[in-house]
Design a protein around this motif. Structure first.
Motif, PDB file in Angstrom:
ATOM      1  N   TYR A 130       0.474  -8.500  -0.933  1.00  0.00           N
ATOM      2  CA  TYR A 130       0.292  -7.052  -0.969  1.00  0.00           C
ATOM      3  C   TYR A 130      -1.186  -6.673  -0.939  1.00  0.00           C
ATOM      4  O   TYR A 130      -1.581  -5.692  -0.311  1.00  0.00           O
ATOM      5  N   MET A 131      -2.028  -7.463  -1.626  1.00  0.00           N
ATOM      6  CA  MET A 131      -3.458  -7.152  -1.717  1.00  0.00           C
ATOM      7  C   MET A 131      -4.293  -7.994  -0.753  1.00  0.00           C
ATOM      8  O   MET A 131      -5.509  -8.111  -0.920  1.00  0.00           O
ATOM      9  N   ALA A 132      -3.650  -8.567   0.262  1.00  0.00           N
ATOM     10  CA  ALA A 132      -4.334  -9.515   1.150  1.00  0.00           C
ATOM     11  C   ALA A 132      -5.566  -8.914   1.812  1.00  0.00           C
ATOM     12  O   ALA A 132      -6.563  -9.614   2.025  1.00  0.00           O
ATOM     13  N   ASP A 133      -5.541  -7.647   2.147  1.00  0.00           N
ATOM     14  CA  ASP A 133      -6.649  -7.030   2.873  1.00  0.00           C
ATOM     15  C   ASP A 133      -7.627  -6.282   1.975  1.00  0.00           C
ATOM     16  O   ASP A 133      -8.559  -5.645   2.474  1.00  0.00           O
ATOM     17  N   ALA A 145       9.894  -1.095  -3.422  1.00  0.00           N
ATOM     18  CA  ALA A 145       9.192   0.126  -3.022  1.00  0.00           C
ATOM     19  C   ALA A 145       7.849  -0.218  -2.389  1.00  0.00           C
ATOM     20  O   ALA A 145       7.441   0.385  -1.387  1.00  0.00           O
ATOM     21  N   GLY A 146       7.168  -1.216  -2.957  1.00  0.00           N
ATOM     22  CA  GLY A 146       5.905  -1.643  -2.368  1.00  0.00           C
ATOM     23  C   GLY A 146       6.094  -2.238  -0.989  1.00  0.00           C
ATOM     24  O   GLY A 146       5.258  -2.044  -0.091  1.00  0.00           O
ATOM     25  N   SER A 147       7.204  -2.950  -0.783  1.00  0.00           N
ATOM     26  CA  SER A 147       7.500  -3.515   0.532  1.00  0.00           C
ATOM     27  C   SER A 147       7.741  -2.404   1.555  1.00  0.00           C
ATOM     28  O   SER A 147       7.274  -2.480   2.698  1.00  0.00           O
ATOM     29  N   VAL A 148       8.453  -1.360   1.126  1.00  0.00           N
ATOM     30  CA  VAL A 148       8.678  -0.216   2.008  1.00  0.00           C
ATOM     31  C   VAL A 148       7.343   0.440   2.356  1.00  0.00           C
ATOM     32  O   VAL A 148       7.073   0.757   3.524  1.00  0.00           O
ATOM     33  N   MET A 149       6.499   0.635   1.366  1.00  0.00           N
ATOM     34  CA  MET A 149       5.187   1.227   1.621  1.00  0.00           C
ATOM     35  C   MET A 149       4.364   0.347   2.556  1.00  0.00           C
ATOM     36  O   MET A 149       3.649   0.840   3.425  1.00  0.00           O
ATOM     37  N   GLY A 190       5.394  -1.467   4.914  1.00  0.00           N
ATOM     38  CA  GLY A 190       5.861  -1.294   6.283  1.00  0.00           C
ATOM     39  C   GLY A 190       5.757   0.125   6.802  1.00  0.00           C
ATOM     40  O   GLY A 190       6.041   0.386   7.976  1.00  0.00           O
ATOM     41  N   MET A 191       5.355   1.057   5.940  1.00  0.00           N
ATOM     42  CA  MET A 191       5.287   2.471   6.327  1.00  0.00           C
ATOM     43  C   MET A 191       3.889   3.051   6.146  1.00  0.00           C
ATOM     44  O   MET A 191       3.733   4.233   5.834  1.00  0.00           O
ATOM     45  N   ASN A 192       2.868   2.239   6.334  1.00  0.00           N
ATOM     46  CA  ASN A 192       1.482   2.712   6.234  1.00  0.00           C
ATOM     47  C   ASN A 192       1.198   3.403   4.904  1.00  0.00           C
ATOM     48  O   ASN A 192       0.543   4.445   4.852  1.00  0.00           O
ATOM     49  N   ASP A 193       1.718   2.811   3.823  1.00  0.00           N
ATOM     50  CA  ASP A 193       1.498   3.310   2.461  1.00  0.00           C
ATOM     51  C   ASP A 193       2.087   4.701   2.223  1.00  0.00           C
ATOM     52  O   ASP A 193       1.691   5.391   1.278  1.00  0.00           O
ATOM     53  N   GLU A 194       3.019   5.108   3.039  1.00  0.00           N
ATOM     54  CA  GLU A 194       3.713   6.377   2.821  1.00  0.00           C
ATOM     55  C   GLU A 194       4.645   6.236   1.613  1.00  0.00           C
ATOM     56  O   GLU A 194       5.370   5.248   1.484  1.00  0.00           O
ATOM     57  N   VAL A 195       4.619   7.215   0.697  1.00  0.00           N
ATOM     58  CA  VAL A 195       5.464   7.161  -0.496  1.00  0.00           C
ATOM     59  C   VAL A 195       6.534   8.249  -0.500  1.00  0.00           C
ATOM     60  O   VAL A 195       7.429   8.230  -1.357  1.00  0.00           O
ATOM     61  N   ASP A 196       6.471   9.185   0.419  1.00  0.00           N
ATOM     62  CA  ASP A 196       7.416  10.302   0.457  1.00  0.00           C
ATOM     63  C   ASP A 196       8.721   9.843   1.098  1.00  0.00           C
ATOM     64  O   ASP A 196       8.771   9.522   2.288  1.00  0.00           O
ATOM     65  N   MET A 197       9.793   9.825   0.314  1.00  0.00           N
ATOM     66  CA  MET A 197      11.083   9.365   0.831  1.00  0.00           C
ATOM     67  C   MET A 197      11.622  10.277   1.919  1.00  0.00           C
ATOM     68  O   MET A 197      12.472   9.855   2.712  1.00  0.00           O
ATOM     69  N   ARG A 198      11.163  11.505   1.976  1.00  0.00           N
ATOM     70  CA  ARG A 198      11.616  12.410   3.036  1.00  0.00           C
ATOM     71  C   ARG A 198      11.075  11.978   4.397  1.00  0.00           C
ATOM     72  O   ARG A 198      11.510  12.497   5.424  1.00  0.00           O
ATOM     73  N   LYS A 199      10.137  11.048   4.395  1.00  0.00           N
ATOM     74  CA  LYS A 199       9.590  10.532   5.639  1.00  0.00           C
ATOM     75  C   LYS A 199      10.041   9.095   5.897  1.00  0.00           C
ATOM     76  O   LYS A 199       9.389   8.360   6.634  1.00  0.00           O
ATOM     77  N   TYR A 200      11.149   8.720   5.257  1.00  0.00           N
ATOM     78  CA  TYR A 200      11.726   7.394   5.464  1.00  0.00           C
ATOM     79  C   TYR A 200      12.993   7.532   6.318  1.00  0.00           C
ATOM     80  O   TYR A 200      12.998   8.199   7.328  1.00  0.00           O
ATOM     81  N   GLY A 201      14.053   6.923   5.868  1.00  0.00           N
ATOM     82  CA  GLY A 201      15.340   6.984   6.560  1.00  0.00           C
ATOM     83  C   GLY A 201      15.575   5.809   7.484  1.00  0.00           C
ATOM     84  O   GLY A 201      14.672   5.370   8.199  1.00  0.00           O
ATOM     85  N   SER A 221       8.336  -7.283   5.241  1.00  0.00           N
ATOM     86  CA  SER A 221       7.135  -7.827   4.617  1.00  0.00           C
ATOM     87  C   SER A 221       7.089  -9.343   4.779  1.00  0.00           C
ATOM     88  O   SER A 221       8.123  -9.989   5.011  1.00  0.00           O
ATOM     89  N   PRO A 222       5.904  -9.944   4.636  1.00  0.00           N
ATOM     90  CA  PRO A 222       5.798 -11.396   4.754  1.00  0.00           C
ATOM     91  C   PRO A 222       6.539 -12.116   3.632  1.00  0.00           C
ATOM     92  O   PRO A 222       6.845 -11.523   2.590  1.00  0.00           O
ATOM     93  N   SER A 223       6.791 -13.389   3.824  1.00  0.00           N
ATOM     94  CA  SER A 223       7.600 -14.166   2.886  1.00  0.00           C
ATOM     95  C   SER A 223       6.967 -14.255   1.504  1.00  0.00           C
ATOM     96  O   SER A 223       7.672 -14.366   0.494  1.00  0.00           O
ATOM     97  N   VAL A 224       5.625 -14.207   1.426  1.00  0.00           N
ATOM     98  CA  VAL A 224       4.988 -14.275   0.120  1.00  0.00           C
ATOM     99  C   VAL A 224       5.340 -13.053  -0.727  1.00  0.00           C
ATOM    100  O   VAL A 224       5.276 -13.109  -1.968  1.00  0.00           O
ATOM    101  N   MET A 225       5.756 -11.960  -0.077  1.00  0.00           N
ATOM    102  CA  MET A 225       6.202 -10.777  -0.797  1.00  0.00           C
ATOM    103  C   MET A 225       7.711 -10.765  -0.985  1.00  0.00           C
ATOM    104  O   MET A 225       8.209 -10.364  -2.043  1.00  0.00           O
TER     105      MET A 225
END
Length: 650
Positions: free
Chosen positions: A107-110, A349-353, A355-366, A478-482
């Protein structure tokens, strides 16, 4: 084996190495932090195996490292105690903590400061391990403050973000309010028992007045409210989501927020002898479990929804702990299972973020279930566990707490039982809402099937607008380490409850520490189970009707009720704190400043001005002119002669 000190020493060593060596460890710092955390877990397993090989009444082990405070009547040793209760926490802290360390590698690789992040994680684990293994309240207090410091550093890790810096300060200040309670408790213990060790305090409880015990219990509860984010000190928890997601998992699942539950259960003899304080614990737990659940129903930020859920679940634990020996085991059972499924949910939730450019708003998921299948499955298993669907882990613990609440008897039993049932229904609603908005329905991110479509407003007006949301998002697994830690936690979400329940394993394990109590049943167990599953089904159905059968607008509609407005604003927790504490404090400070200016500073200026004026006049006498001195001598001579004449005449 008695070298308990090695447990906190391992992660502490990792933190010291990474912080003192600095940038020289940047390339491998994350590995050092993870190895130290994992080594602590392995050593905890060794101690656990050693404990299992002993009779139940001989499993508690104590060791004293040195005389810490030998001052007059205050004699405090720096010592450790590992018993069945602390072992539960040690395994949870090191086990789940190590999985979070592994997850954070990916998660903090970069992040250019990844090494520093892992140093803070290690520092956090060391403080938490000291908290739960100390053999006296002062040692516990040191770990308690260490956890507060480490949480401040972790929540504000991205301090260049004003929101993160503010959230860290808020968490630190609110926790300091609670810490005053533990500080005052130490003073009461020393004044009453002449000691702060667990054994001495608990041995003297029977000979202590009810007023002293009530005061001691209430200040301990204040401390627990701060660390475990219970009403009225809950306001910091949601803002703490500004920290990196591994921090959210570590603080809100397995460690910091459970410290208050540990304190209440550890100090059980005090609360059992102070009915008023014990009733306050139950009331705080009941209010908070509903408080958090209501807030969770209105959050669109996935991490803040889970944070509100944590507040609610800890409320269940506090309520159970407040019911005394009848509830201690079930409070710890929910705490342990919660460590698995809530950590898994946060990491999901962190895995979703991720993959979604750190977006946290669920209304922008789906529709993320197809793009992120591993995250979907592991998150889904955690979801089933937290809402209490059998045979997942949350069912075994929460069902027992509901049963114990009803078992309190009388009006209290009915009120507590209904509160726990309502909380279960709300949990099912907001967690189903999270699942549906995140993984099901149409894609509401750029590139998805729903991008650029008209989203109807939920007020029924039929008005629409063209909302291009989630711009630039390309969800991916997300990568396997996550994902590997998420899979392990998902397995725990499924199996932990049954393992802790079969044959009364956890109950028998904790009896030497928390005691044994007869179970009180107001309602048959099967009736409670049916009621609980019924309200869970209702919560799921309402969420399904609301979020699966109609389109989810990408912008939250205007609230249609005062409750929705209040829930979106955290039930006005910040406003209440501002009105009751901040503004009166500001006015008190201003009044003190005015008093200082008018009275203290005024008197000081008056004295200094008088001395200055007097010295100025006296200084004029020393003019340096000979004629002035001669005139003064003549005047003095005249006065002396006049006095002599007067005396002779008289």
């Amino acid at each position: 084996m008695t070298a308990i000190w090695i447990l906190p020493a391992l992660p502490l060593l990792g933190a010291v190495v990474l912080l003192l060596l600095g940038r020289r460890t940047d390339r491998f710092g994350h590995l050092v932090g993870t190895v130290m955390s994992s080594a602590a877990f392995v050593y905890a397993l060794v101690l656990f195996a050693d404990m299992l090989g002993k009779p139940a009444d001989e499993r508690a082990v104590s060791e004293t490292l040195f005389s810490w405070i030998p001052v007059a009547d205050l004699q405090v040793d720096f010592g450790f105690r590992l018993d069945q209760l602390s072992m539960c926490f040690v395994l949870l802290i090191t086990g789940v903590g190590s999985l979070i360390h592994v997850y954070a590698i990916g998660y903090m690789a970069d992040d250019p400061d990844r090494r520093r992040f892992f140093a803070y994680l290690n520092l956090f684990l060391a403080a938490m391990l000291l908290l739960v293994t100390a053999d006296n309240f002062l040692g516990l207090y040191v770990g308690w403050e260490g956890v507060g410091l480490a949480s401040y550093l972790l929540i504000g890790f991205w301090q260049y973000k004003p929101s993160a810096a503010t959230a860290a300060k808020k968490a630190f200040v609110v926790n300091r309010v609670g810490d005053i309670g533990l500080m005052v408790a130490l003073m009461i213990m020393f004044a009453t028992y002449g000691s702060v060790s667990f054994d001495d305090v608990f041995a003297g409880v029977d000979d202590t007045s009810s007023g002293t015990l009530t005061a001691l219990g209430l200040v301990l509860l204040l401390a627990a409210c701060g660390k475990s984010a219970q009403v009225p000190l809950q306001s910091w928890l949601g803002d703490a989501m500004e920290g990196p997601t591994p921090v959210s998992a570590l603080i809100h699942a397995a460690t910091m927020v459970t410290a208050g539950v540990y304190l209440i259960v550890r100090a059980g003899p005090v609360f059992e002898s102070a009915p008023a304080a014990q009733a306050a614990v139950v009331a705080v737990g009941a209010v908070t479990l509903l408080f958090g659940a209501v807030i969770g129903c209105a959050k669109d930020d996935i991490k803040k929804a889970l944070a509100a859920s944590t507040m609610s679940q800890i409320g269940y634990m506090v309520l159970a702990a407040g019911l005394g020996p009848a509830g201690y085991t079930f409070a710890i059972m929910l705490l342990l299972t919660h460590g698995f499924f809530k950590a898994g949910l946060f990491l999901g939730a962190g895995s979703v973020m991720h993959g979604m450019n750190d977006e946290v708003d669920m209304r922008k998921y789906g529709a993320l279930r197809t793009a992120m299948p591993i995250t979907f499955v592991t998150f889904g298993l955690g979801y089933l566990a937290i809402i209490g669907v059998p045979p997942f882990s949350g069912f075994f613990a929460k069902d027992k707490i509901i049963e114990t609440a009803f078992g309190a008897g009388g009006v209290q039993g009915v009120v507590l039982g209904v509160a726990t049932l309502v909380g279960a229904g709300l949990t099912a609603f907001y967690m189903t809402r999270v699942m549906l908005m995140t993984f099901f329905g149409d894609a509401r991110w750029d590139g998805g099937s729903g991008a650029g479509r008209n989203d109807p407003v939920e007020d029924g007006s039929g008005a629409g607008r063209n909302d291009q949301v989630g711009e630039g998002s390309h969800p991916h697994e997300s990568p396997s380490v996550m994902t590997a830690p998420m899979i392990v936690l998902a397995v725990g979400s499924v199996a932990a409850g049954a393992l802790l329940t079969v044959g009364g394993s956890l109950s028998n394990w904790l009896v030497p520490v928390v005691g044994e109590a007869e179970e009180a049943h107001m309602l048959p167990a099967w009736v409670v189970t049916v009621l609980a599953l019924g309200v869970v089904a209702v919560g799921i159905a309402v969420a399904y009707m609301r979020y699966a059968r109609s389109a989810v607008p990408s912008v939250a509609p205007e609230p249609v009720s005062a409750l929705t407005t209040a829930a979106r604003r955290d039930l006005y927790g910040d406003a209440v704190n501002e009105a009751l504490l901040m503004r009166p404090g500001q006015e008190l400070t201003r009044a003190a400043a005015r008093f200082d200016e008018a009275a203290i500073a005024g008197v000081t200026r008056g004295v200094s001005g008088g001395v200055s004026s007097l010295s100025t006049r006296i200084r004029q006498v020393q003019s340096g002119y000979v004629r002035s001195y001669a005139l003064t001598m003549l005047a003095g001579t005249a006065v002396v002669l006049a006095m002599m004449v007067a005396v002779m005449v008289w």
